[in-house]
Design an enzyme around this catalytic site. Structure first.
Site, PDB file in Angstrom:
ATOM      1  N   ASP A  33       0.881  -1.192   0.041  1.00 33.99           N
ATOM      2  CA  ASP A  33      -0.120   0.005  -0.015  1.00 33.99           C
ATOM      3  C   ASP A  33       0.951   1.091  -0.065  1.00 33.99           C
ATOM      4  OD1 ASP A  33      -3.206   0.606   0.928  1.00 33.99           O
ATOM      5  OD2 ASP A  33      -1.886   2.177   0.841  1.00 33.99           O
ATOM      6  N   ILE A  34       0.537   2.179  -0.791  1.00 32.62           N
ATOM      7  CA  ILE A  34       1.433   3.370  -0.954  1.00 32.62           C
ATOM      8  C   ILE A  34       1.318   4.376   0.459  1.00 32.62           C
ATOM      9  CG2 ILE A  34      -0.395   5.080  -1.832  1.00 32.62           C
ATOM     10  CD1 ILE A  34       1.594   5.627  -4.129  1.00 32.62           C
ATOM     11  N   ASN A  94     -12.822  -3.530   2.339  1.00 33.33           N
ATOM     12  CA  ASN A  94     -13.795  -2.358   2.575  1.00 33.33           C
ATOM     13  C   ASN A  94     -14.851  -2.420   1.416  1.00 33.33           C
ATOM     14  OD1 ASN A  94     -12.740  -1.097   4.782  1.00 33.33           O
ATOM     15  ND2 ASN A  94     -11.178  -0.099   3.639  1.00 33.33           N
ATOM     16  N   GLU A 102     -12.454   2.883  -1.290  1.00 30.95           N
ATOM     17  CA  GLU A 102     -11.914   4.362  -2.367  1.00 30.95           C
ATOM     18  C   GLU A 102     -11.596   3.644  -3.627  1.00 30.95           C
ATOM     19  OE1 GLU A 102      -8.833   6.130  -0.194  1.00 30.95           O
ATOM     20  OE2 GLU A 102     -10.011   6.770   1.581  1.00 30.95           O
ATOM     21  N   VAL A 103     -11.177   2.807  -3.576  1.00 24.54           N
ATOM     22  CA  VAL A 103     -10.464   2.303  -5.140  1.00 24.54           C
ATOM     23  C   VAL A 103     -11.724   1.070  -5.544  1.00 24.54           C
ATOM     24  CG1 VAL A 103      -8.965   1.222  -6.467  1.00 24.54           C
ATOM     25  CG2 VAL A 103      -8.291   2.894  -4.769  1.00 24.54           C
ATOM     26  N   HIS A 107     -10.153  -5.356  -3.319  1.00 22.45           N
ATOM     27  CA  HIS A 107      -8.571  -5.709  -2.685  1.00 22.45           C
ATOM     28  C   HIS A 107      -8.717  -5.921  -1.421  1.00 22.45           C
ATOM     29  CE1 HIS A 107      -9.801  -1.327  -2.555  1.00 22.45           C
ATOM     30  NE2 HIS A 107      -9.348  -1.475  -1.332  1.00 22.45           N
ATOM     31  N   HIS A 109      -6.899  -5.974   2.154  1.00 25.61           N
ATOM     32  CA  HIS A 109      -5.661  -5.139   2.624  1.00 25.61           C
ATOM     33  C   HIS A 109      -5.044  -6.386   3.841  1.00 25.61           C
ATOM     34  CE1 HIS A 109      -6.585  -0.697   2.137  1.00 25.61           C
ATOM     35  NE2 HIS A 109      -8.022  -1.327   2.057  1.00 25.61           N
TER      36      HIS A 109
HETATM   37  P1  AMP Z   1      -9.742   1.401   0.365  1.00 21.90           P
HETATM   38  O1  AMP Z   1     -10.294   2.613   0.965  1.00 21.90           O
HETATM   39  O2  AMP Z   1     -10.086   0.215   0.990  1.00 21.90           O
HETATM   40  O3  AMP Z   1     -10.229   1.502  -1.020  1.00 21.90           O
HETATM   41  O4  AMP Z   1      -8.186   1.251  -0.041  1.00 21.90           O
HETATM   42  C1  AMP Z   1      -7.443   1.667  -1.125  1.00 21.90           C
HETATM   43  C2  AMP Z   1      -6.136   1.703  -0.743  1.00 21.90           C
HETATM   44  O5  AMP Z   1      -5.347   1.934  -1.848  1.00 21.90           O
HETATM   45  C3  AMP Z   1      -5.710   2.800   0.339  1.00 21.90           C
HETATM   46  O6  AMP Z   1      -4.966   2.210   1.443  1.00 21.90           O
HETATM   47  C4  AMP Z   1      -4.398   3.688  -0.448  1.00 21.90           C
HETATM   48  O7  AMP Z   1      -3.561   4.158   0.270  1.00 21.90           O
HETATM   49  C5  AMP Z   1      -3.983   2.588  -1.365  1.00 21.90           C
HETATM   50  N1  AMP Z   1      -3.457   3.219  -2.677  1.00 21.90           N
HETATM   51  C6  AMP Z   1      -4.166   4.100  -3.610  1.00 21.90           C
HETATM   52  N2  AMP Z   1      -3.305   4.069  -4.449  1.00 21.90           N
HETATM   53  C7  AMP Z   1      -2.167   3.369  -4.480  1.00 21.90           C
HETATM   54  C8  AMP Z   1      -1.259   2.887  -5.368  1.00 21.90           C
HETATM   55  N3  AMP Z   1      -0.864   3.642  -6.698  1.00 21.90           N
HETATM   56  N4  AMP Z   1      -0.350   2.141  -4.906  1.00 21.90           N
HETATM   57  C9  AMP Z   1      -0.645   1.146  -3.890  1.00 21.90           C
HETATM   58  N5  AMP Z   1      -1.618   1.670  -2.868  1.00 21.90           N
HETATM   59  C10 AMP Z   1      -2.412   2.357  -3.338  1.00 21.90           C
END
Ligand code: AMP
Length: 121
Positions: A33-34, A94, A102-103, A107, A109
């Site tokens: 994770d970034i 999530n 958010e994405v 995924h 975590h």
């Molecule tokens: P969620 O809120 O469960 O959708 O988590 C999205 C996660 O993606 C967050 O923890 C971000 O820090 C992570 N994230 C967003 N962009 C990137 C990226 N380019 N590389 C790695 N992790 C990312």
């Protein structure tokens, strides 16, 4: 809901955006994770285009489902946080708005390397 082909994980999957890769096979890609929330914070994503866990549960094949679960286990072993290689970890997905997703590409975590604390704030 329609899968957004432009989401950041879709771009990572096709190599358009770089990632710190941990593991890859036919079914999953795993990378750090970034913005790590714990000492170890990895992400495991299926290679198929699924928005969230509900979408995956409804549409993915049995092979993809097994592949994702096995992938999580392989990543945990590789990172030394699985039950046999370490002290355990938290796997968390999530889902949509109330889940704080958010994405919009499914995924998990994986948090570990230390005690991860309370389950829900
Ligand atoms: P969620 O809120 O469960 O959708 O988590 C999205 C996660 O993606 C967050 O923890 C971000 O820090 C992570 N994230 C967003 N962009 C990137 C990226 N380019 N590389 C790695 N992790 C990312």
């Amino acid at each position: 809901m329609i899968y957004d082909e432009n989401n950041i994980f879709a771009k990572i999957l096709i190599g358009e955006i770089p990632c710190k890769k941990i593991y890859e096979d036919d079914y999953v890609l795993s990378f750090y994770d970034i913005n790590p929330q714990k000492k170890i914070h990895a992400l495991v994503i299926p290679k198929g285009k699924y928005i969230d866990l509900d979408d995956f549960s409804e549409k993915a094949s049995s092979e993809e489902m097994v592949g994702l679960l096995k992938g999580i286990n392989k990543v945990a072993k590789k990172l030394g946080i699985s039950v046999d290689t370490g002290k355990g970890y938290r796997a968390l997905a999530n889902i949509s708005e109330h889940g704080g997703q958010e994405v919009p590409h499914l995924h998990f975590h994986l948090f570990g390397g230390e005690k991860v604390g309370k389950m829900v704030e």
